[in-house]
Design a protein around this motif. Structure first.
Motif, PDB file in Angstrom:
ATOM      1  N   THR A   1      32.657  31.752  42.639  1.00  0.00           N
ATOM      2  CA  THR A   1      31.428  32.418  43.056  1.00  0.00           C
ATOM      3  C   THR A   1      30.412  31.450  43.648  1.00  0.00           C
ATOM      4  N   ALA A   2      30.254  30.305  43.060  1.00  0.00           N
ATOM      5  CA  ALA A   2      29.214  29.367  43.514  1.00  0.00           C
ATOM      6  C   ALA A   2      29.501  28.792  44.891  1.00  0.00           C
ATOM      7  N   THR A   3      30.762  28.544  45.191  1.00  0.00           N
ATOM      8  CA  THR A   3      31.099  27.822  46.425  1.00  0.00           C
ATOM      9  C   THR A   3      31.785  28.680  47.477  1.00  0.00           C
ATOM     10  N   GLY A   4      32.409  29.770  47.078  1.00  0.00           N
ATOM     11  CA  GLY A   4      33.198  30.562  48.013  1.00  0.00           C
ATOM     12  C   GLY A   4      34.617  30.071  48.164  1.00  0.00           C
ATOM     13  N   ALA A   5      34.991  29.023  47.441  1.00  0.00           N
ATOM     14  CA  ALA A   5      36.358  28.514  47.515  1.00  0.00           C
ATOM     15  C   ALA A   5      37.319  29.533  46.907  1.00  0.00           C
ATOM     16  N   GLU A   6      38.441  29.738  47.582  1.00  0.00           N
ATOM     17  CA  GLU A   6      39.411  30.715  47.119  1.00  0.00           C
ATOM     18  C   GLU A   6      40.493  30.035  46.290  1.00  0.00           C
ATOM     19  N   LEU A   7      40.769  30.583  45.129  1.00  0.00           N
ATOM     20  CA  LEU A   7      41.784  30.024  44.245  1.00  0.00           C
ATOM     21  C   LEU A   7      43.137  30.664  44.541  1.00  0.00           C
ATOM     22  N   PRO A   8      44.232  29.975  44.223  1.00  0.00           N
ATOM     23  CA  PRO A   8      45.550  30.586  44.413  1.00  0.00           C
ATOM     24  C   PRO A   8      45.678  31.857  43.580  1.00  0.00           C
ATOM     25  N   LEU A   9      46.307  32.852  44.155  1.00  0.00           N
ATOM     26  CA  LEU A   9      46.537  34.083  43.411  1.00  0.00           C
ATOM     27  C   LEU A   9      47.537  33.838  42.282  1.00  0.00           C
ATOM     28  N   PRO A  10      47.310  34.402  41.126  1.00  0.00           N
ATOM     29  CA  PRO A  10      48.303  34.259  40.049  1.00  0.00           C
ATOM     30  C   PRO A  10      49.547  35.072  40.365  1.00  0.00           C
ATOM     31  N   ASP A  11      50.630  34.702  39.759  1.00  0.00           N
ATOM     32  CA  ASP A  11      51.839  35.512  39.858  1.00  0.00           C
ATOM     33  C   ASP A  11      51.636  36.810  39.082  1.00  0.00           C
ATOM     34  N   ALA A  12      52.342  37.844  39.507  1.00  0.00           N
ATOM     35  CA  ALA A  12      52.195  39.145  38.857  1.00  0.00           C
ATOM     36  C   ALA A  12      52.516  39.069  37.368  1.00  0.00           C
ATOM     37  N   ALA A  13      53.406  38.151  36.977  1.00  0.00           N
ATOM     38  CA  ALA A  13      53.791  38.042  35.571  1.00  0.00           C
ATOM     39  C   ALA A  13      52.698  37.399  34.720  1.00  0.00           C
TER      40      ALA A  13
END
Length: 348
Positions: free
Chosen positions: A174-186
């Motif tokens: 939220t603070a920076t706008g950096a996007e994190l890797p999406l987690p695996d569905a599991a």
């Protein structure tokens, strides 16, 4: 925050101007000091895109301007990009056909807002669903979780066969706008948007002819640029559902109504078509009016006037001018479009 006072966001220096010009709207939470900043149909229609309007795509802030939830910035369709796309690796995700859900926190609990409202029907449904089904998940407060809200009553075009859930689209710092890797569905209890690996060329995506799919989202890894690739069949079905035709636009102009409500139902692909249709009708109106005004003369005798006026294409307009009667509706009736299909997808 005083009622009606817009938040001040230091890193969006022209926000006050964009609010004054009605390119950005503010929707306030009914009980908390939280406010959604969202670009308006007027902004879309006039293509008033700048850093501020593109950032205000459901951005949630408090009255001091502190960011409480940061969704995607505005991103465009493949055919709208005037400059070459980045020459960098990219990922391809399924484009979900629902409503964007933005997770935020209120009174210590997670809740979901839509792009323009804390209390829309979709936001209320998503918040109930989140708390009932995923209330035990350890969402991290410094992160913004973005979901697609899918349930049968919120169907737009794609039929998800009764699915009612929140599909994780992205996790953003939220603070920076950096996007994190999406987690695996599991790794999470909720569904995660499908990723399509092995796509070497974006043009490959346009070859899909699926009748029950909206399209794809391409995210370039280094620049974080997102691009929508919507399929022609989806666009065709969407226009049938929205029912936006030249006649609908004519009716709004004739009644003097704002097109904002209409434009809220029109996807980005149709914006140029709506603008062109509106412009054409207004230009035609102005042409007829100008011709009548140029031909108008009062000879002082109604019989002589009638002889003169019958030489004009629309003598009734001249008589309306002579009798100082309104004639706008008469001109609009002349311009009533013949039955025609809605927007037709152009080849790009």
């Amino acid at each position: 925050m005083p009622t009606g006072a817009p938040p001040v966001v230091a890193w969006l220096p022209d926000l006050t101007e964009m609010l004054a010009e009605h390119y950005v709207s503010v929707s306030s939470h009914p009980t908390a000091d939280l406010h959604i900043l969202n670009y308006t149909p007027r902004c879309q229609f006039q293509r008033a895109w700048n850093e501020t309007t593109m950032q205000c795509r459901g951005l949630i802030v408090d009255s001091r301007g502190a960011v409480a939830a940061r969704p995607f910035r505005k991103f465009f369709n493949l055919g709208e990009h005037e400059t070459p796309l980045p020459a960098e690796p990219f990922d391809v995700f399924e484009k979900m056909d629902g409503s964007l859900g933005i997770l935020y926190w209120v009174e210590g609990q997670p809740a979901i807002a839509t792009r323009g409202s804390f209390v829309s029907e979709q936001a209320r449904w998503a918040t109930r669903h989140l708390r009932e089904r995923y209330g035990g998940y350890p969402f991290e407060r410094p992160l913004t979780y973005l979901f697609e809200i899918i349930y049968p009553e919120n169907r737009i075009v794609v039929d998800y066969a009764g699915m009612a859930d929140l599909v994780l689209l992205a996790v953003i710092e939220t603070a920076t706008g950096a996007e994190l890797p999406l987690p695996d569905a599991a790794e999470v209890p909720f569904p995660v948007v499908q990723r399509h690996d092995g796509v070497a060329d974006i043009a490959e995506l346009l070859a899909h002819t699926d009748a029950n799919r909206e399209g794809f989202v391409v995210r370039f890894r280094e620049s974080n640029l997102r691009v929508k690739v919507k399929l022609a069949e989806y666009l065709r079905l969407h226009r049938l559902i929205t029912g936006v035709t030249p006649l609908r636009i004519w009716e709004s102009l004739r009644a003097g109504d704002s097109l904002d409500e209409l434009l809220e139902r029109v996807p980005d692909e149709f914006q140029a078509w709506v603008r062109d249709t509106q412009r054409g009708l207004r230009d035609s109106y102005a042409g007829i009016e100008a011709a009548a005004q140029a031909a108008f003369v009062d000879l002082g005798d109604r019989r002589l006037n009638a002889e003169r006026y019958k030489q004009h294409a629309h003598p009734f307009l001249l008589f309306a001018m002579l009798d100082d009667k309104p004639y706008a509706d008469a001109i609009w009736k002349l311009l009533r479009p013949a039955p025609a299909p809605p927007f037709r997808v152009d080849e790009e």
